[in-house]
Write an enzyme that holds these catalytic residues in place. Structure first.
Site, PDB file in Angstrom:
ATOM      1  N   GLU A  70      41.188 -39.178  26.997  1.00  0.00           N
ATOM      2  CA  GLU A  70      41.119 -40.592  27.537  1.00  0.00           C
ATOM      3  C   GLU A  70      39.931 -40.968  27.894  1.00  0.00           C
ATOM      4  OE1 GLU A  70      43.415 -42.677  27.093  1.00  0.00           O
ATOM      5  OE2 GLU A  70      45.427 -41.462  26.940  1.00  0.00           O
ATOM      6  N   ASP A  96      48.472 -38.280  16.083  1.00  0.00           N
ATOM      7  CA  ASP A  96      48.068 -39.463  15.455  1.00  0.00           C
ATOM      8  C   ASP A  96      46.360 -39.702  15.110  1.00  0.00           C
ATOM      9  OD1 ASP A  96      47.554 -39.721  18.288  1.00  0.00           O
ATOM     10  OD2 ASP A  96      48.552 -41.654  18.455  1.00  0.00           O
ATOM     11  N   GLU A 107      59.322 -47.079  22.984  1.00  0.00           N
ATOM     12  CA  GLU A 107      58.437 -45.822  22.904  1.00  0.00           C
ATOM     13  C   GLU A 107      58.928 -45.039  21.851  1.00  0.00           C
ATOM     14  OE1 GLU A 107      54.858 -43.885  24.457  1.00  0.00           O
ATOM     15  OE2 GLU A 107      55.535 -45.990  23.865  1.00  0.00           O
ATOM     16  N   GLU A 161      49.152 -50.692  18.473  1.00  0.00           N
ATOM     17  CA  GLU A 161      48.938 -50.267  17.337  1.00  0.00           C
ATOM     18  C   GLU A 161      49.817 -50.777  15.971  1.00  0.00           C
ATOM     19  OE1 GLU A 161      48.116 -46.974  19.944  1.00  0.00           O
ATOM     20  OE2 GLU A 161      50.076 -48.425  19.802  1.00  0.00           O
TER      21      GLU A 161
END
Length: 638
Positions: free
Chosen positions: A212, A357, A461, A480
């Site tokens: 992050e 991902d 989610e 996304e």
């Protein structure tokens, strides 16, 4: 004469029947009378149209069945062949009054409406940004319901949902820097950069997730530095006189503080968290996810090439190679969670969503940025394994029978389905497919996620495709689906994607807007909210929405190419990043990888998909109406 009357009557009857079928279904006899549109009757099309009513589910094309690695063979054709037919008008265009509901809704998008949506996206961004600056700065995030700032949860260090992201370093301001330039606000961009330089320090007793901190903070600092110092990319000269590379120095300082994550690990795969003052915490776990450990190469690689120090790219690339070497020999797939000391897979689930991902994303984007053939080979091998073992449904997106294509979660060793849910992070994948040239598959997967959005006004989610219901109900304003919508519009210029963007924009305005910003949806069905506005809402969601409707943005007019990082930061594809001031990082192992990779066929991205996109989609919909209806039905819209 009587036989002539009978013949004429039969001809008239045939023509009448043809017209009825033609007008009702877009079907007709396989004849042409000089028009530029074919008329072709097909029982196959009728069978698809009524598939739901008949309960047809062809064997071998359903999501629940394993797909045994047969690869779609492209027909021999060229873009030029398709171009020769592009002057033909689809027959439906001659009968506007008889267009089906999908064509009527999605086939056009007026310029006035586009301008209105652009303004609406800009207002959305500034409503969130201005309130963050007013009520929350210098804290990391805005609580948009209470109109207060939020920082790390110091009273509960185990609250990693908060503490992995918030490091007490004005996260939202840093993450948002280049969005200000995308919106054309050079004055506010300069003001924000100076605030970051004057007020932010990374010498903090904060334990953050390496992934992050890398994508949100390091990536934004590097992107903003490049945009400040290089007038060729893509906003022109936006620097100011007294800027002395401070953002680059800050990026370097942060990266040095992240380096301890790569120490004392027997595999080279980094620890998931570091304390910015003291390094890896003594009680740190030895498990990390594939995306978290394998999605550092873009930012670390650019930093290395900007400052001439190979250290950062070396450790990031070593982690990628370590993960790659742990993939299954049978399927070529990787797992989700790995032990960094033993190299054993803790979670053997393989998919495209959370935990995996951006690993795939950065294999391709690293190749585009740095030109390293190793990255390209790994991505193409991974993409082939995904299609052989994770993709389910019919072979072609826009033709044939069976369920629409879907990418499911499977066991990395056997390829067998492990569960029946997909998560919202997987919605990034159509955008990656666009970058890889596989627009046809991108269209179908995007349509599935859009159908889920239409049903709930958000993306849960996790969504259970078997039960047609959410498994995990919250939606934290993720970008996304918007990102993939934007990239598909850039690839196709089809107005359908402008309608998708408008639906998303209006849903956010209706369901997420609160007193001081936009709040996480706690429950996508009852629309209850949580008091949190994550930084990626301004950094990515608003940015992609604005760019979708802003045709004249400098990014779209620039002669230079660029990519977005996984956090949506603008990075130019620059020859500087393809030049190294050091020798190959893995001179011995490079050849080993090349020998291990099979050379079965050309990479998928080198194969033209032009022949797989029917001519009518250039005029009406990217996906045929019968398939859109099928997808809508399969997510429970009707």
């Amino acid at each position: 004469m009587q036989w002539r009357s009978i013949v004429v009557g039969l001809v008239v009857l045939r023509l009448s029947l043809s017209c009825v079928l033609w007008l009702a279904f877009g079907l007709g006899p396989n004849v042409s009378w000089g028009f530029n549109f074919p008329l072709g009757f097909s029982l196959h099309k009728l069978d698809l149209l009524f598939r739901d009513e008949k309960g047809i589910n062809p064997q071998g094309n359903s999501w629940s069945q394993r797909k045994h690695g047969h690869i779609h063979e492209e027909e021999a054709t060229t873009c030029a062949n398709v171009g020769e037919e592009s002057t033909k008008r689809p027959y439906l265009s001659f009968f506007d009054g008889n267009k089906d509901e999908y064509v009527r809704r999605y086939s056009s998008f007026p310029d006035t409406l586009k301008a209105k949506m652009k303004d609406m996206a800009k207002e959305m961004f500034y409503f969130g940004y201005d309130n963050y600056m007013k009520y929350a700065f210098p804290e990391d995030e805005l609580n948009p319901i209470d109109c207060k700032g939020r920082g790390p949860d110091v009273l509960n260090p185990s609250n990693i949902n908060i503490n992995d992201v918030l490091g007490n370093y004005s996260l939202t301001l840093i993450d948002t820097l280049d969005t200000l330039l995308v919106l054309g606000n050079v004055t506010e961009f300069h003001k924000a950069v100076k605030l970051v330089i004057d007020t932010v320090s990374f010498d903090k007793d904060s334990t953050v997730q390496v992934f992050e901190a890398n994508i949100r903070i390091l990536g934004s600092l590097i992107s903003s530095h490049i945009l400040l110092t290089d007038p060729k990319h893509p906003f022109g000269k936006v620097g100011f006189d007294d800027y002395d590379n401070e953002l680059l120095h800050m990026a370097h300082d942060l990266a040095v503080r992240l380096l301890p994550a790569f120490e004392n690990t027997s595999t080279g795969i980094p620890y998931p968290r570091v304390n910015l003052k003291t390094g890896v915490p003594p009680d740190s776990i030895n498990e990390t996810c594939t995306a978290g450990a394998g999605s550092l190469l873009v930012e670390f690689g650019i930093l290395s090439r900007l400052i001439g120090d190979s250290t950062f790219e070396w450790v990031a690339r070593r982690a990628v190679r370590a993960l790659w070497n742990l993939r299954s020999n049978e399927t070529g797939l990787l797992g989700n969670v790995v032990n960094i000391q033993t190299g054993q897979w803790v979670s053997k689930q393989s998919g495209l969503g959370a935990g995996m991902d951006s690993f795939y994303e950065y294999l391709l984007k690293s190749y585009l940025l740095f030109g390293e053939k190793e990255d390209h080979r790994m991505f193409q091998a991974a993409y082939e394994s995904i299609h052989n073992h994770i993709r389910r449904g019919r072979e072609s997106c826009n033709e044939g029978e069976g369920d629409p294509p879907l990418y499911v979660n499977v066991n990395m060793f056997s390829g067998e389905i492990m569960n029946t849910w997909i998560d919202s992070l997987q919605a990034f994948f159509p955008g990656l497919q666009v970058l890889n040239g596989d627009v046809d598959n991108a269209i179908c997967l995007h349509a599935f996620y859009y159908a889920i959005w239409k049903r709930f006004g958000a993306l849960p989610e996790r969504y259970n495709w078997q039960l047609k219901a959410p498994d995990v109900l919250f939606y934290p304003l993720r970008p996304e689906l918007v990102e993939s919508t934007y990239l598909l519009y850039q690839a196709t210029k089809n107005p359908f994607y402008l309608h998708v963007g408008m639906d998303i924009l209006q849903s956010l305005e209706k369901n997420a807007k609160v007193r001081c910003g936009y709040a996480t949806l706690h429950h996508v069905v009852d629309k209850s909210k949580e008091d949190r506005m994550e930084s990626f809402f301004l950094s990515e969601t608003c940015k992609y929405l604005y760019l979708l409707f802003d045709e004249d943005n400098p990014l779209h007019k620039s002669d230079n190419k660029y990519i977005f990082t996984t956090e949506g930061h603008v990075v130019p594809i620059d020859k500087r990043f393809r030049e190294k001031q050091w020798n190959d990082l893995f001179p011995c192992e490079e050849g080993v990888l090349a020998e291990q990779e099979p050379n079965k066929r050309p990479p998928l991205s080198n194969t033209s998909n032009c022949n797989r996109i029917p001519v009518e989609r250039r005029y009406t919909l990217p996906l045929k109406s019968i398939y859109m209806k099928q997808i809508d039905n399969m997510v429970g819209l009707f």
